[in-house]
Design an enzyme around this catalytic site. Sequence first.
Site, mmCIF file in Angstrom:
data_model
loop_
_atom_site.group_PDB
_atom_site.id
_atom_site.type_symbol
_atom_site.label_atom_id
_atom_site.label_comp_id
_atom_site.label_asym_id
_atom_site.label_seq_id
_atom_site.Cartn_x
_atom_site.Cartn_y
_atom_site.Cartn_z
ATOM 1 N N CYS A 116 0.797 -1.230 0.000
ATOM 2 C CA CYS A 116 0.000 0.000 0.000
ATOM 3 C C CYS A 116 0.826 1.275 0.000
ATOM 4 O O CYS A 116 0.264 2.374 -0.139
ATOM 5 C CB CYS A 116 -0.956 -0.007 1.189
ATOM 6 N N HIS A 165 -9.547 2.046 -1.336
ATOM 7 C CA HIS A 165 -8.106 1.804 -1.160
ATOM 8 C C HIS A 165 -7.523 1.314 -2.478
ATOM 9 O O HIS A 165 -7.769 0.183 -2.896
ATOM 10 C CB HIS A 165 -7.889 0.771 -0.070
ATOM 11 N N PHE A 223 1.217 -3.368 4.281
ATOM 12 C CA PHE A 223 1.536 -4.742 4.607
ATOM 13 C C PHE A 223 3.004 -4.972 4.238
ATOM 14 O O PHE A 223 3.489 -4.476 3.224
ATOM 15 C CB PHE A 223 0.668 -5.712 3.807
ATOM 16 N N HIS A 262 -3.268 7.735 6.194
ATOM 17 C CA HIS A 262 -3.422 6.473 5.477
ATOM 18 C C HIS A 262 -4.869 6.010 5.618
ATOM 19 O O HIS A 262 -5.482 5.578 4.644
ATOM 20 C CB HIS A 262 -2.443 5.437 6.034
ATOM 21 N N GLU A 278 -2.456 4.665 13.674
ATOM 22 C CA GLU A 278 -2.056 5.927 13.049
ATOM 23 C C GLU A 278 -2.385 7.105 13.959
ATOM 24 O O GLU A 278 -1.596 8.050 14.075
ATOM 25 C CB GLU A 278 -2.742 6.082 11.697
ATOM 26 N N LYS A 320 -9.874 7.858 1.617
ATOM 27 C CA LYS A 320 -10.252 6.498 1.190
ATOM 28 C C LYS A 320 -11.730 6.220 1.433
ATOM 29 O O LYS A 320 -12.296 5.312 0.824
ATOM 30 C CB LYS A 320 -9.393 5.446 1.904
#
Length: 410
Positions: free
Chosen positions: A161, A337, A397, A300, A311, A332
């Site tokens: 990502c 995403h 990830f 994010h 976060e 998002k």
Amino acid sequence: MRRVAVTGIGVISPLGNSAGEAFQSARQGRSGIRFLESPFAKQLVAPIAATVCFDGAAYFEPLKLRMLDRVSQFGVVAANQALAESQLDLTKMDRGRVGVFVGTGLGGTLSNDEGYKSLYSDGSDRIKPFTVLAGMHNAPAAWIGIEHGFTGPNLTYSTACSSSAVAIGEAWLRVANGALDMAIAGGSEAPLSFGSIKAWEALHTLAKIDKELPHASCKPFSKDRSGMVLGEGAAMLVLESRDNAIARGARIQGELLGYGLATDAGHITRPSVEGQVAAMSAALRSAALDPPLLDAINAHGTGTLANDATETAAIKVIFGERAYQIPVSATKAMHGHLLGAAGALECALSLLAMQHDVTLPTLHLLTSDPDCDLDYVPNQARNHSQVRTMLSNSFAFGGTNAVLVLRASD
């Protein structure tokens, strides 16, 4: 290190197929999340995604189109938009000093999925001859280079990502240190194949469908958030030295001030406060920007339980009590995403928001979470914002955390 300007932005996205369209949709809080109409939709647990209204036949002649997966189509068209907006005269440039830097998480998964279906489901012993060329991760970058004859470095980054944030950051480094005159940088992703979506389902990270408002299924930072919604699209930036841009009379869309990179190195999927703090700290140091001078953050903000709380905690570590005064946007909720292209689209939207003195909203934030208690600009954009500097966070990830520091044009 030279100052680096953004002189062109190209976007193919669930919010619109130009930078201007995407920004206006985000500003007005329009969602690109909808029910999938694919033949396999009935076999999905939650058949929703943020899809792009796009027909490659409108942009490419038939023979070329057969060699381009949807991910490459998105990438090439977005790059062409960015170059057109930059108004660069490529005939006067040394194309060996122009680089292409593209991030993608899954590459040509639609082409690969189609090939596997032919072999394993349909029982064929043959697949399309261009499957390898369409499916390889570096295809979007390669086609952008071929399209314009750019013979400088042509690099593809695949760090899940954070892929496109890494691509933009690495391009920034080379333009800033004088190794390149110009770069095309961004990301492209087309992950909405049957196999890809079922694989994401198996991870139990996708959002449950909101029964009342399906388009509101992605709810970053809300207590009732249930996961992320997959999206597709591309965003590309033209980066060049600010001095060169001014000398040729270019319109400057904003600046990249710095780039931070850090790795969790603890768990393949679980984010860490320490890793995110390290990336944000590195970005601020790179930009020589003191934390009190930062105006806003593009989070994010995936809508998963773990990421949003982590976060939030990381932002508090960096900014202390001032964290509560910094607006934090998670777009998002609208565009889904985009995996490897998410960082590039969010970077583009952040630059455009600063241009228009707008702070973009975090939609569907109706239920407060004690673990997520910052100013997330809930549900409605703020106009007349005095935002000059922003962080754009991308966490992944695998643990690769990348953060871009952006500044509005003077």
